[in-house]
Design a protein around this motif. Structure first.
Motif, PDB file in Angstrom:
ATOM      1  N   TYR A 101     -45.570  86.295   5.946  1.00 56.68           N
ATOM      2  CA  TYR A 101     -44.993  86.072   4.623  1.00 56.68           C
ATOM      3  C   TYR A 101     -43.501  85.773   4.731  1.00 56.68           C
ATOM      4  N   TYR A 102     -42.807  86.524   5.598  1.00 61.40           N
ATOM      5  CA  TYR A 102     -41.381  86.256   5.785  1.00 61.40           C
ATOM      6  C   TYR A 102     -41.175  84.839   6.321  1.00 61.40           C
ATOM      7  N   GLY A 103     -41.968  84.429   7.307  1.00 63.15           N
ATOM      8  CA  GLY A 103     -41.817  83.095   7.878  1.00 63.15           C
ATOM      9  C   GLY A 103     -42.050  81.996   6.861  1.00 63.15           C
ATOM     10  N   GLU A 104     -42.987  82.216   5.958  1.00 62.37           N
ATOM     11  CA  GLU A 104     -43.308  81.210   4.945  1.00 62.37           C
ATOM     12  C   GLU A 104     -42.418  81.318   3.714  1.00 62.37           C
ATOM     13  N   HIS A 105     -41.784  82.470   3.520  1.00 57.40           N
ATOM     14  CA  HIS A 105     -40.863  82.699   2.397  1.00 57.40           C
ATOM     15  C   HIS A 105     -39.602  83.373   2.929  1.00 57.40           C
ATOM     16  N   PRO A 106     -38.841  82.680   3.771  1.00 55.83           N
ATOM     17  CA  PRO A 106     -37.730  83.333   4.467  1.00 55.83           C
ATOM     18  C   PRO A 106     -36.632  83.805   3.527  1.00 55.83           C
ATOM     19  N   VAL A 107     -36.208  85.034   3.719  1.00 61.00           N
ATOM     20  CA  VAL A 107     -35.076  85.578   2.974  1.00 61.00           C
ATOM     21  C   VAL A 107     -33.784  84.960   3.480  1.00 61.00           C
ATOM     22  N   LEU A 108     -33.678  84.817   4.787  1.00 60.63           N
ATOM     23  CA  LEU A 108     -32.528  84.175   5.428  1.00 60.63           C
ATOM     24  C   LEU A 108     -32.988  82.790   5.879  1.00 60.63           C
ATOM     25  N   PRO A 109     -32.275  81.718   5.498  1.00 64.89           N
ATOM     26  CA  PRO A 109     -32.764  80.362   5.783  1.00 64.89           C
ATOM     27  C   PRO A 109     -33.086  80.162   7.262  1.00 64.89           C
ATOM     28  N   LEU A 110     -34.254  79.579   7.533  1.00 66.13           N
ATOM     29  CA  LEU A 110     -34.678  79.409   8.921  1.00 66.13           C
ATOM     30  C   LEU A 110     -33.754  78.466   9.679  1.00 66.13           C
ATOM     31  N   LYS A 111     -33.232  77.447   9.005  1.00 61.43           N
ATOM     32  CA  LYS A 111     -32.347  76.511   9.693  1.00 61.43           C
ATOM     33  C   LYS A 111     -31.008  77.151  10.036  1.00 61.43           C
ATOM     34  N   GLN A 112     -30.712  78.304   9.439  1.00 60.35           N
ATOM     35  CA  GLN A 112     -29.499  79.053   9.759  1.00 60.35           C
ATOM     36  C   GLN A 112     -29.798  80.281  10.628  1.00 60.35           C
ATOM     37  N   THR A 113     -31.060  80.405  11.040  1.00 61.04           N
ATOM     38  CA  THR A 113     -31.467  81.503  11.917  1.00 61.04           C
ATOM     39  C   THR A 113     -31.405  81.023  13.355  1.00 61.04           C
ATOM     40  N   VAL A 114     -30.509  81.599  14.117  1.00 59.30           N
ATOM     41  CA  VAL A 114     -30.235  81.143  15.477  1.00 59.30           C
ATOM     42  C   VAL A 114     -31.430  81.380  16.388  1.00 59.30           C
ATOM     43  N   ALA A 115     -31.935  82.593  16.397  1.00 55.87           N
ATOM     44  CA  ALA A 115     -33.035  82.999  17.272  1.00 55.87           C
ATOM     45  C   ALA A 115     -33.334  84.461  16.961  1.00 55.87           C
ATOM     46  N   GLY A 116     -34.311  85.012  17.664  1.00 54.69           N
ATOM     47  CA  GLY A 116     -34.622  86.415  17.444  1.00 54.69           C
ATOM     48  C   GLY A 116     -35.342  87.039  18.614  1.00 54.69           C
ATOM     49  N   VAL A 117     -35.367  88.373  18.611  1.00 51.34           N
ATOM     50  CA  VAL A 117     -36.140  89.131  19.590  1.00 51.34           C
ATOM     51  C   VAL A 117     -37.030  90.105  18.829  1.00 51.34           C
ATOM     52  N   ASN A 118     -38.232  90.296  19.350  1.00 49.54           N
ATOM     53  CA  ASN A 118     -39.221  91.141  18.687  1.00 49.54           C
ATOM     54  C   ASN A 118     -39.541  92.344  19.572  1.00 49.54           C
ATOM     55  N   MET A 119     -39.729  93.497  18.946  1.00 55.49           N
ATOM     56  CA  MET A 119     -40.021  94.726  19.676  1.00 55.49           C
ATOM     57  C   MET A 119     -41.303  95.353  19.137  1.00 55.49           C
ATOM     58  N   ASP A 120     -42.275  95.537  20.016  1.00 57.73           N
ATOM     59  CA  ASP A 120     -43.570  96.068  19.598  1.00 57.73           C
ATOM     60  C   ASP A 120     -44.109  96.983  20.684  1.00 57.73           C
ATOM     61  N   ALA A 121     -44.206  98.271  20.389  1.00 53.38           N
ATOM     62  CA  ALA A 121     -44.787  99.250  21.302  1.00 53.38           C
ATOM     63  C   ALA A 121     -44.009  99.321  22.618  1.00 53.38           C
TER      64      ALA A 121
END
Length: 553
Positions: free
Chosen positions: A387-407
């Protein structure tokens, strides 16, 4: 998934990280201590029985949100969604009741699969009652329709109103290497259960049932049973998801074997045939029936977005993501415990968002903004991050990159980290720099057939073009090496993963987790202090999406 065979060299990594300004950890600045006490305190609280397993829409969600807002607010972070800490994610809570056995009639003998030990079944449809009656059954191999590969397991058959039986994973998952029409040993999205249900719905099936097999599924029947029984969360939609198949689920391998024998078929032979291009679906000559009622509750679960604003380029964002949710209650353990506490999965990642925010606040304001995003409903199919990816709160074109943490791994300190999707993006260079600083190395995932790239929230952002890095704790442990790492992973998967015994242990060794968190810190800080915009490597499946989103800047 495409895995590049040409990995970034260290000189290129240095050049990438230095583009537009060297990252903070290359300037001789020390990495602030990541607080073990913060991690212990928050993991213990988030995974306590008082939080009830953190199911979306439960009292456990409210407790989790209150805790995160209090922690982020105490650190001086800002609400990330126009003054709000939250993004509403519209969900429907569906609890199946009065589930009948799934019966298969018309073969040599009647077959009945009992809900729980032999069958799990549910629906995406927002409907009070589901009934599939006398639905002709068709075996459709791996259930893949991939025109770009000239592969269609539905070729020549109309399955509208029928029940399709589907194999898990890809046709070439048993290949030793990564060569094959579907990435060889590495699972592609075509191998995921989510894709198989999506394609069955596009084909008009009345029911889509996957045959469970532990090796290609990457988990035992106990995980299927605990994950798919009890209350489920589905994304809400204007049409109530009526374009989805009425019934979706899994049957265990023994039932599938008996079903095929009753229809005059051999499951092993069908599996072999389904691996070949040009496989034709098989009408089994039997009819399936199943019915169940649904208790429905629409609600808005929440993603949490907290931002540490940048001082020079506050409209450019670096993401840290983790999912806060878990399963709530699930199948009881032998001692009667039914709360799936989700201590490792993913109270550790949720606590890490706070610990990393704390470290970054101590280090001072970076050039770019850092966003700490705790998403909901990962356990229900990555619904919050989708949902966030399809309705981004922060514009995707202004999102540099990210890291994900799971378990995060509680197995202890390791010489390596396992990179899921190694070689896909220029973020590998940032990880390599951080690993060098820690005296560690990156290792490609040893079990690409398990499809981990498609099983956590980084995938939802990657699909929208945002370069995302996802790695796991290493399997080459400082004490005991790879044998000890494999034993720890096996023990967790068999005895705690998606079960009531994924609980906080006050005797855990946090050394390895803190070492991993230093990597996360250095990568995020580097991205937040450079002017570079890392991308996917040339030819990667997500490169074109990223290039288009960035074309206007």
């Amino acid at each position: 998934m495409r895995i590049s065979k040409t990995l970034l060299s260290l000189p290129l990594a240095l050049a990438l990280c230095a583009t537009g300004g060297a990252p903070a950890f290359a300037q001789g600045s020390a990495t602030p201590a990541i607080s073990a006490e913060t991690m212990k305190r928050l993991v213990a609280e988030l995974s306590s029985d008082a939080f009830g397993g953190r199911a979306p829409g439960s009292e456990g969600e409210k407790k989790t949100l209150d805790l995160l807002v209090a922690e982020f607010g105490k650190l001086g972070l800002k609400p990330g969604n126009k003054g709000s800490w939250f993004q509403d994610v519209p969900l429907v809570e569906i609890t199946a009741k009065n589930v009948s056995p799934m019966t298969f009639a018309g073969g040599k003998q009647a077959i009945s699969a009992a809900f729980g030990p032999e069958l799990v079944v549910g629906t995406y449809r927002v409907a009070p009652h589901i009934e599939v009656k006398d639905s002709p059954v068709v075996f459709v191999g791996y259930g893949i329709n991939a025109p770009e590969k000239g592969w269609n397991d539905y070729a020549g058959v109309d399955v509208k109103g029928k029940t399709v039986i589907i194999l898990v994973n890809d046709p070439d998952y048993e290949n030793e290497g990564l060569d094959g029409p579907f990435g060889g040993r590495a699972m592609t999205y075509y191998g995921r259960w989510t894709y198989k249900f999506e394609e069955a719905a596009r084909q008009g099936a009345a029911a889509a049932i996957i045959v469970h097999d532990t090796v290609p599924a990457a988990y035992g029947w106990n995980v299927v049973q605990s994950s798919w029984t009890g209350t489920q969360q589905v994304a809400d939609s204007p049409n109530g998801n009526m374009d989805q198949a009425p019934a979706v689920g899994w049957i265990n391998g023994d039932i599938a074997t008996r079903l095929m024998a009753s229809a005059g078929q051999d499951l092993a032979a069908l599996k072999t045939a389904a691996k070949q291009k040009g496989f034709k679906p098989v009408d089994l000559g039997v009819k399936a029936s199943v019915s169940f009622d649904n208790e429905l509750r629409k609600h808005a679960s929440k993603n949490v977005i907290a931002v540490l604003p940048g001082q020079k380029r506050p409209d450019e964002y670096v993401l840290y993501t983790a999912h806060w949710d878990h399963l709530g209650t699930c199948e009881a353990a032998p001692d009667g415990d039914r709360i799936c506490n989700g201590a490792v999965d993913n109270a550790t990642g949720t606590a890490a968002l706070v610990a990393l925010a704390e470290a970054n606040v101590k280090a001072g304001t970076p050039d770019r903004s850092l966003a700490f995003v705790a998403v909901t409903a990962e356990e229900s199919g990555l619904l919050g991050s989708k949902y966030y990816g399809e309705h981004p709160v922060l514009p995707l074109k202004q999102t540099v990159a990210g890291v994900n943490m799971d378990a995060l791994s509680m197995a202890g300190p390791a010489k390596n980290v396992i990179v899921i999707g190694k070689g896909k993006s220029e973020l590998d260079a940032y990880l390599d720099r951080a690993l060098t600083a820690e005296g560690r190395v990156a290792t490609p995932e040893p079990t690409p057939e398990k499809g981990f790239y498609y099983r956590s929230d980084h995938f939802s952002l990657a699909k929208q073009g945002v370069p995302m890095l996802y790695f796991e704790g290493g399997d080459d442990l400082m004490t005991g090496g790879r044998a000890a790492g494999a034993a720890a992973a096996k023990d967790y998967e068999e005895h705690r993963y998606h079960g009531p015994k994924d609980e906080y242990d006050p005797n855990w060794d946090w050394t390895g987790v803190l070492s991993d968190l230093r990597l996360y810190y250095m990568i995020g800080r580097a991205l937040a202090t450079t002017t570079a915009w890392p991308n996917w490597v040339e030819g990667d499946e997500f490169r074109g999406i990223r290039d288009r989103s960035r074309a206007g800047r």
